[in-house]
Motif scaffolding. Structure first.
Motif, short mmCIF file in Angstrom:
data_model
loop_
_atom_site.label_atom_id
_atom_site.label_comp_id
_atom_site.label_asym_id
_atom_site.label_seq_id
_atom_site.Cartn_x
_atom_site.Cartn_y
_atom_site.Cartn_z
N ASP A 209 -16.23 23.48 -2.19
CA ASP A 209 -16.39 24.19 -0.93
C ASP A 209 -15.18 25.08 -0.67
O ASP A 209 -14.06 24.76 -1.09
CB ASP A 209 -16.55 23.18 0.23
CG ASP A 209 -16.95 23.85 1.54
OD1 ASP A 209 -17.44 24.99 1.51
OD2 ASP A 209 -16.77 23.21 2.59
N GLN A 211 -13.57 27.70 2.71
CA GLN A 211 -13.70 28.19 4.08
C GLN A 211 -12.56 29.15 4.35
O GLN A 211 -11.44 28.97 3.85
CB GLN A 211 -13.66 27.03 5.09
CG GLN A 211 -14.75 25.99 4.93
CD GLN A 211 -16.11 26.50 5.40
OE1 GLN A 211 -16.20 27.37 6.26
NE2 GLN A 211 -17.17 25.95 4.82
N VAL A 214 -10.92 27.33 8.71
CA VAL A 214 -11.10 25.98 9.25
C VAL A 214 -9.90 25.65 10.12
O VAL A 214 -8.76 25.87 9.73
CB VAL A 214 -11.23 24.95 8.11
CG1 VAL A 214 -11.19 23.53 8.64
CG2 VAL A 214 -12.51 25.18 7.33
N LYS A 222 -14.52 17.94 7.34
CA LYS A 222 -14.79 18.66 6.09
C LYS A 222 -14.50 17.82 4.85
O LYS A 222 -14.84 18.22 3.73
CB LYS A 222 -13.95 19.94 6.03
CG LYS A 222 -14.23 20.94 7.14
CD LYS A 222 -15.58 21.59 6.98
CE LYS A 222 -15.84 22.65 8.04
NZ LYS A 222 -17.18 23.26 7.88
#
Length: 333
Positions: A209, A211, A214, A222
């Motif tokens: 993942d 981001q 965040v 997460k």
């Protein structure tokens, strides 16, 4: 990865390794040919590994040609590695086989090898001989469930450590391209959250993942607490009126929800992985932390990690010097 001989697995053998790890091959026989590790014989086999052993061994080996034999017993991680070098083979060929064994194991993957055996006579490759040998290896006495788990973990740890390159503790798994790109973007401040996992089947570090923004308050949600993960978080904040742009590495390792082998691989891969990650990020990791399912990952916990409160030690009471014990003063005349 290669050893001092420079002999490596060729493309045909790498393909055979991949098929073997998918349980599509029962046996892989490997010889050294044209300064390469080359698959000399492959056997798909049947659901019965004992029948497959009788159908292939010892007939597939040549007394004058040293070789490696990989044979899968049951599961995809239960392989036996046999190095075969008959006394009638040349000394040069036998020495070359021995010098190449470390490379062979590392390219196939030590975590897949349950047993290792060195054989110098074809008669020791019969099924009866193998089963007697396996029985002697497995006779470790009665153990409780916990003792059995620790025993298995110790065997796996020994196999994993053999894959570490000289001077480095741990197992080196390559990063896939997506993971490399994400780490570069983290270093370039295009991302502030990158999460990766260890792909135990393909022996690689893969991206899970990313981001761009965040917040520290969202971080805990997460990070899964039921499976291991490597996570990088860029924490932009101020402290004592000074701006900080800190990269925190979070190693989440739950006490349950994953196998011993998986947890050991994460642990063994961590140090080499962090070296590679910093090269791709072109940035230093400010702090590292290890968490389990119960640990706090709030913004307050991050700030305490990055800016611990300094507590001054209490000063000791100094006793006055005894009479006559003070240093004498020197007076110029």
């Amino acid at each position: 990865m290669s050893c001092q001989t420079g002999i490596r697995a060729n493309d045909a053998l790498k393909n055979a390794f991949n098929l073997g790890k998918q349980a599509k091959l029962r046996l892989i026989k490997v010889v050294i040919k044209n300064e390469e590790l080359d698959p000399n014989y492959e056997y798909k086999g049947s659901p019965d590994w004992r029948s497959d052993w009788r159908a292939t061994l010892p007939e597939c080996v040549d007394a004058y040609e040293p070789c490696f034999i990989l044979f899968r017993l049951n599961t995809i991680t239960e392989w036996i590695l046999i190095s075969f070098a008959d006394d009638r083979a040349s000394v040069k060929d036998k020495m070359l086989l021995a010098a190449t064994q470390a490379t062979f194991k590392s390219e196939f993957g030590p975590c897949y090898i349950e047993y290792e055996r060195h054989v110098t006579d074809r008669k020791d490759l019969t099924l009866d001989s193998l089963e007697n040998w396996l029985k002697s290896k497995q006779e470790v006495g009665p153990m409780s469930e916990v003792e059995q788990e620790l025993f298995t973990a110790a065997k796996e740890r020994s196999a994993l450590q053999s894959a570490a390159p000289a001077g480095m503790k741990g197992v080196v798994f390559p990063l896939d391209r997506n993971a490399e790109d994400a780490l570069r973007d983290l270093g370039n401040k295009k991302l502030n959250f990158v999460q990766l996992s260890v792909d135990t089947l393909n022996e690689a570090i893969k991206l899970e993942d990313t981001q761009a923004s965040v917040s520290a308050g969202e971080l805990a949600s997460k990070i899964p607490r039921n499976k291991p993960r490597y996570t990088f978080f860029r924490f932009e904040h101020t402290h004592d009126d000074r701006p900080y742009n800190s990269i925190v590495f979070i190693y989440s390792l739950p006490a349950s929800g994953s196998s011993i082998k998986e947890r050991m691989l994460y642990s063994s891969c961590k140090a080499p992985f962090l070296q590679a990650a910093q090269l791709h990020m072109r940035a230093e990791i400010t702090k590292k932390m290890e968490v389990d399912a119960k640990d706090d990952l709030s913004e307050k916990a991050l700030r305490e990690l990055l800016h611990p409160t300094f507590v001054e030690a209490p000063k000791q009471f100094a006793k006055p010097a005894p009479p006559g014990g003070a240093s004498r003063r020197i007076t110029k005349v």
